[in-house]
Design a protein around this motif. Structure first.
Motif, PDB file in Angstrom:
ATOM      1  N   ASN A 171       0.840  -1.198   0.000  1.00  0.00           N
ATOM      2  CA  ASN A 171       0.000   0.000   0.000  1.00  0.00           C
ATOM      3  C   ASN A 171       0.877   1.251   0.000  1.00  0.00           C
ATOM      4  O   ASN A 171       0.875   2.036   0.937  1.00  0.00           O
ATOM      5  CB  ASN A 171      -0.944  -0.016   1.202  1.00  0.00           C
ATOM      6  CG  ASN A 171      -1.992   1.075   1.129  1.00  0.00           C
ATOM      7  OD1 ASN A 171      -2.163   1.718   0.102  1.00  0.00           O
ATOM      8  ND2 ASN A 171      -2.684   1.291   2.229  1.00  0.00           N
ATOM      9  N   THR A 172       1.621   1.431  -1.082  1.00  0.00           N
ATOM     10  CA  THR A 172       2.524   2.566  -1.228  1.00  0.00           C
ATOM     11  C   THR A 172       2.358   3.182  -2.613  1.00  0.00           C
ATOM     12  O   THR A 172       1.823   2.543  -3.536  1.00  0.00           O
ATOM     13  CB  THR A 172       4.000   2.139  -1.071  1.00  0.00           C
ATOM     14  OG1 THR A 172       4.316   1.220  -2.129  1.00  0.00           O
ATOM     15  CG2 THR A 172       4.274   1.494   0.270  1.00  0.00           C
ATOM     16  N   THR A 173       2.834   4.401  -2.756  1.00  0.00           N
ATOM     17  CA  THR A 173       2.811   5.069  -4.053  1.00  0.00           C
ATOM     18  C   THR A 173       3.568   4.240  -5.080  1.00  0.00           C
ATOM     19  O   THR A 173       3.102   4.045  -6.207  1.00  0.00           O
ATOM     20  CB  THR A 173       3.449   6.469  -3.942  1.00  0.00           C
ATOM     21  OG1 THR A 173       2.750   7.221  -2.969  1.00  0.00           O
ATOM     22  CG2 THR A 173       3.421   7.197  -5.270  1.00  0.00           C
ATOM     23  N   GLU A 174       4.740   3.726  -4.677  1.00  0.00           N
ATOM     24  CA  GLU A 174       5.587   2.967  -5.594  1.00  0.00           C
ATOM     25  C   GLU A 174       4.902   1.698  -6.111  1.00  0.00           C
ATOM     26  O   GLU A 174       5.162   1.254  -7.227  1.00  0.00           O
ATOM     27  CB  GLU A 174       6.911   2.588  -4.906  1.00  0.00           C
ATOM     28  CG  GLU A 174       7.778   3.771  -4.544  1.00  0.00           C
ATOM     29  CD  GLU A 174       7.312   4.511  -3.280  1.00  0.00           C
ATOM     30  OE1 GLU A 174       7.755   5.648  -3.089  1.00  0.00           O
ATOM     31  OE2 GLU A 174       6.504   3.967  -2.507  1.00  0.00           O
ATOM     32  N   HIS A 216      -4.891   8.146   1.397  1.00  0.00           N
ATOM     33  CA  HIS A 216      -4.016   6.978   1.426  1.00  0.00           C
ATOM     34  C   HIS A 216      -3.769   6.611   2.881  1.00  0.00           C
ATOM     35  O   HIS A 216      -3.002   7.271   3.584  1.00  0.00           O
ATOM     36  CB  HIS A 216      -2.699   7.274   0.702  1.00  0.00           C
ATOM     37  CG  HIS A 216      -2.911   7.741  -0.704  1.00  0.00           C
ATOM     38  ND1 HIS A 216      -3.439   6.933  -1.682  1.00  0.00           N
ATOM     39  CD2 HIS A 216      -2.712   8.942  -1.281  1.00  0.00           C
ATOM     40  CE1 HIS A 216      -3.527   7.615  -2.805  1.00  0.00           C
ATOM     41  NE2 HIS A 216      -3.104   8.838  -2.589  1.00  0.00           N
ATOM     42  N   GLY A 253       1.633   1.458  -6.473  1.00  0.00           N
ATOM     43  CA  GLY A 253       0.320   1.819  -6.999  1.00  0.00           C
ATOM     44  C   GLY A 253      -0.815   1.531  -6.030  1.00  0.00           C
ATOM     45  O   GLY A 253      -1.917   1.210  -6.444  1.00  0.00           O
ATOM     46  N   PHE A 254      -0.491   1.639  -4.729  1.00  0.00           N
ATOM     47  CA  PHE A 254      -1.471   1.356  -3.681  1.00  0.00           C
ATOM     48  C   PHE A 254      -2.111  -0.006  -3.918  1.00  0.00           C
ATOM     49  O   PHE A 254      -3.310  -0.154  -4.105  1.00  0.00           O
ATOM     50  CB  PHE A 254      -2.499   2.495  -3.561  1.00  0.00           C
ATOM     51  CG  PHE A 254      -1.822   3.798  -3.244  1.00  0.00           C
ATOM     52  CD1 PHE A 254      -1.359   4.062  -1.966  1.00  0.00           C
ATOM     53  CD2 PHE A 254      -1.592   4.731  -4.244  1.00  0.00           C
ATOM     54  CE1 PHE A 254      -0.691   5.240  -1.677  1.00  0.00           C
ATOM     55  CE2 PHE A 254      -0.925   5.916  -3.961  1.00  0.00           C
ATOM     56  CZ  PHE A 254      -0.472   6.168  -2.680  1.00  0.00           C
ATOM     57  N   ASP A 258      -7.038  10.980  -2.955  1.00  0.00           N
ATOM     58  CA  ASP A 258      -5.871  11.406  -2.187  1.00  0.00           C
ATOM     59  C   ASP A 258      -5.873  10.859  -0.762  1.00  0.00           C
ATOM     60  O   ASP A 258      -5.022  11.222   0.047  1.00  0.00           O
ATOM     61  CB  ASP A 258      -5.799  12.936  -2.145  1.00  0.00           C
ATOM     62  CG  ASP A 258      -5.596  13.520  -3.538  1.00  0.00           C
ATOM     63  OD1 ASP A 258      -4.837  12.912  -4.321  1.00  0.00           O
ATOM     64  OD2 ASP A 258      -6.210  14.547  -3.844  1.00  0.00           O
TER      65      ASP A 258
END
Length: 87
Positions: free
Chosen positions: A10-13, A30, A15-16, A28
């Motif tokens: 569950n990270t930006t890298e 997260h 892609g959630f 937005d």
């Protein structure tokens, strides 16, 4: 669809979690446990503009207690004496 609540998924890298952790209507927002947003109670950690004030569940609380920073806002005024930090 199930969101893997814990990093590194569950990270930006990542892609959630490939989009599984994205919340419809709140792109937005997260958070670690996205399935709790709009889950029936106003929760402090989701009482943010990005999360739509916990999908609207905190709007009345915020109006009534604008400076209250309770961990469990839904317990305010529930008929029980709760004295847990930070309130």
């Amino acid at each position: 669809v199930e969101c893997s609540d814990y990093p590194p998924c569950n990270t930006t890298e990542c892609g959630f979690d490939g989009g599984d952790c994205l919340i419809d209507g709140y792109p937005d927002c997260h958070v670690d446990w996205p399935h709790w947003v709009g889950g029936g109670y106003c929760l402090r950690m989701y009482n943010t503009e990005a999360c739509g004030w916990d999908a609207g569940e905190c709007i009345e609380f915020n109006k009534k207690y604008p400076d209250c920073d309770a961990n469990l806002p839904w317990k305010i005024g529930d008929g029980h004496s709760d004295d847990y930090a930070p309130y």
